[in-house]
Design an enzyme around this catalytic site. Structure first.
Site, PDB file in Angstrom:
ATOM      1  N   TYR A 138       0.824  -1.215   0.000  1.00 58.48           N
ATOM      2  CA  TYR A 138       0.000   0.000   0.000  1.00 58.48           C
ATOM      3  C   TYR A 138       0.857   1.264   0.000  1.00 58.48           C
ATOM      4  O   TYR A 138       0.469   2.280  -0.548  1.00 58.48           O
ATOM      5  CB  TYR A 138      -0.908   0.040   1.234  1.00 58.48           C
ATOM      6  N   LYS A 187       4.092 -15.328   3.468  1.00 59.13           N
ATOM      7  CA  LYS A 187       4.343 -16.124   2.261  1.00 59.13           C
ATOM      8  C   LYS A 187       5.862 -16.307   2.185  1.00 59.13           C
ATOM      9  O   LYS A 187       6.519 -15.893   1.228  1.00 59.13           O
ATOM     10  CB  LYS A 187       3.769 -15.383   1.042  1.00 59.13           C
ATOM     11  N   ASP A 243      -5.891  -7.247   4.449  1.00 57.50           N
ATOM     12  CA  ASP A 243      -7.069  -6.690   3.771  1.00 57.50           C
ATOM     13  C   ASP A 243      -7.951  -7.835   3.278  1.00 57.50           C
ATOM     14  O   ASP A 243      -9.162  -7.855   3.486  1.00 57.50           O
ATOM     15  CB  ASP A 243      -6.605  -5.821   2.596  1.00 57.50           C
ATOM     16  N   ASP A 247     -11.689  -9.599   5.223  1.00 59.76           N
ATOM     17  CA  ASP A 247     -13.007  -9.710   4.563  1.00 59.76           C
ATOM     18  C   ASP A 247     -13.477 -11.161   4.571  1.00 59.76           C
ATOM     19  O   ASP A 247     -14.653 -11.451   4.784  1.00 59.76           O
ATOM     20  CB  ASP A 247     -12.950  -9.225   3.103  1.00 59.76           C
TER      21      ASP A 247
HETATM   22  C1  IPM Z   1     -10.319  -1.671   4.062  1.00 57.63           C
HETATM   23  C2  IPM Z   1     -10.615  -1.155   2.681  1.00 57.63           C
HETATM   24  C3  IPM Z   1      -9.516  -0.189   2.273  1.00 57.63           C
HETATM   25  C4  IPM Z   1      -8.204  -0.955   2.292  1.00 57.63           C
HETATM   26  C5  IPM Z   1      -9.717   0.502   0.918  1.00 57.63           C
HETATM   27  C6  IPM Z   1     -11.018   1.296   0.891  1.00 57.63           C
HETATM   28  C7  IPM Z   1      -8.561   1.372   0.516  1.00 57.63           C
HETATM   29  O1  IPM Z   1     -10.752  -2.214   1.786  1.00 57.63           O
HETATM   30  O2  IPM Z   1     -10.292  -0.863   5.009  1.00 57.63           O
HETATM   31  O3  IPM Z   1     -10.122  -2.881   4.203  1.00 57.63           O
HETATM   32  O4  IPM Z   1      -7.869  -1.675   1.355  1.00 57.63           O
HETATM   33  O5  IPM Z   1      -7.492  -0.840   3.299  1.00 57.63           O
HETATM   34 MG    MG Z   2     -10.624  -4.149   2.675  1.00 59.44          MG
END
Ligand code: IPM
Ligand code: MG
Length: 356
Positions: A138, A187, A243, A247
């Site tokens: 990032y 990894k 990230d 999710d």
């Molecule tokens: C999160 C989101 C963000 C990230 C995006 C919106 C940049 O997906 O907070 O997980 O990737 O960090």
């Molecule tokens: Mg995210």
């Protein structure tokens, strides 16, 4: 005085954040806490009004606060605007030094049937994902070049020993306060960053002999999360892996509408629901406010060390779910469907009955 900057933002942000604020007011009355909450503009609305998604006035408000309660940013109107969503969120994380993003994934017993995964597999899941939040792909150097067959894009993953060490230490500390098990995800069979990651995590682990440490490759971890999520207590991993895995872990609980997050590590903590702005249902009183409400609980826990208030909010959410109240995203047969405001009111009433 506990000073909180409230940034509702766009889409469903304002409706869920106003419920979180109401719940905080109930906690404040119940425990006699002096909470000072001030609202600021952020996101699309701020962009239209001032030309910046994070205007100076909001930055000043943030810098004069101890914690930020944040809703969501973005919507189709600003999708192509580089000044929006991702951009300003990443700037906030970086400039405030919020190197750890905590995403607790806890399945409330009342919601065992809401997951797309079998109840026998998900029941009892209680995971804390710690995502490194200010390094890696990032924030590494990025650039475009002219290659032989057209443009070439370059992103770089960078980690220093110090960056790994501080997030590892924080994760061991958190594991110590839970079930004392830490899984570090990398990894290391391919990436140099991951080899350094593993080496540093192993080193730090010597200071935590009471915490059981194991290492998993990220692909294996992705598989284990849906196969046997109960094996995990605290998971720590680098930014991009975190990230994706957070999710995935979220879906074990059935809805993104249940998931809070805390970004910590600096002086000012940032607390936000994971779900985003959901413009398709904005303004319809349909959004689930629980992620925002649980984010407020994390704020009490991590920014103010108000554990009583934090666990009271979490327990109140559990009791309202046990009584069968559901928003549309977690609705099941035989339950009572309620809107955003009613869900917020029920939770606030559990904490401090208004006596109506
Ligand atoms: C999160 C989101 C963000 C990230 C995006 C919106 C940049 O997906 O907070 O997980 O990737 O960090
Ligand atoms: Mg995210």
């Amino acid at each position: 005085m506990y000073k909180i900057a409230v940034l509702p933002g766009d889409g469903i942000g304002p409706e869920v954040i106003s419920q979180a604020v109401m719940v905080l007011e109930a906690v404040s009355r119940r425990f006699g806490l002096p909470l000072e909450m001030r609202e600021g503009l952020a996101g699309g609305a701020a962009l239209e009004a001032t030309g910046s998604a994070l205007p100076q006035e909001t930055r000043d408000l943030v810098m004069n606060s101890q914690a930020i309660l944040f809703g969501a940013m973005g919507g189709p109107r600003w999708d192509k605007d580089p000044r929006m969503a991702g951009g300003s969120l990443l700037i906030m994380r970086k400039t405030l030094g919020l190197f750890a993003n905590l995403r607790p994934v806890r399945l409330y017993p009342a919601l065992e049937n809401a997951s797309t995964i079998k109840k026998e597999v998900v029941s009892g899941t209680d995971i804390l994902v710690v995502r490194e939040n200010t390094g890696g792909l990032y924030f590494g150097e990025k650039r475009m070049e002219e290659g032989e067959d057209g443009p070439r894009a370059i992103d770089t993953m960078v980690y220093s020993r110090g960056e790994v060490e501080r997030v590892a230490r924080l994760s061991f500390d958190l594991a110590r306060r839970r079930r004392k098990k830490l899984t570090s995800v990398d990894k290391a069979n391919v990436l140099l960053c991951s080899r350094l990651w593993r080496e540093v995590v192993d080193e730090v682990s010597r200071d935590y002999p009471d915490v059981e440490l194991n290492h998993l490759y990220v692909d294996n971890c992705a598989m284990q999360l849906v196969r046997a999520p109960r094996q995990f207590d605290v998971i720590v991993t680098e930014n991009t892996f975190g990230d994706i895995l957070s999710d995935e872990a979220a879906m074990v609980t059935g809805s993104l509408g249940m998931l809070p997050s805390a970004s910590i590590g600096g002086k000012i903590g940032l607390y936000e629901p994971v779900h985003g702005s959901a413009p398709d249902i904005a303004g319809e009183d349909r959004a689930n406010p629980i992620a925002a409400i649980l984010s407020a609980a994390l704020m009490l826990r991590y920014s103010f060390s108000l554990e009583d208030g934090a666990s009271e909010i979490e327990a109140a959410v559990g009791r309202v779910l046990d009584r069968g109240y559901r928003t549309a995203d977690i609705m099941e047969e035989g339950c009572r469907l309620v809107g955003t405001r009613e869900m917020g009111r029920l939770i606030a009433e559990e904490i401090y009955p208004s006596g109506e």
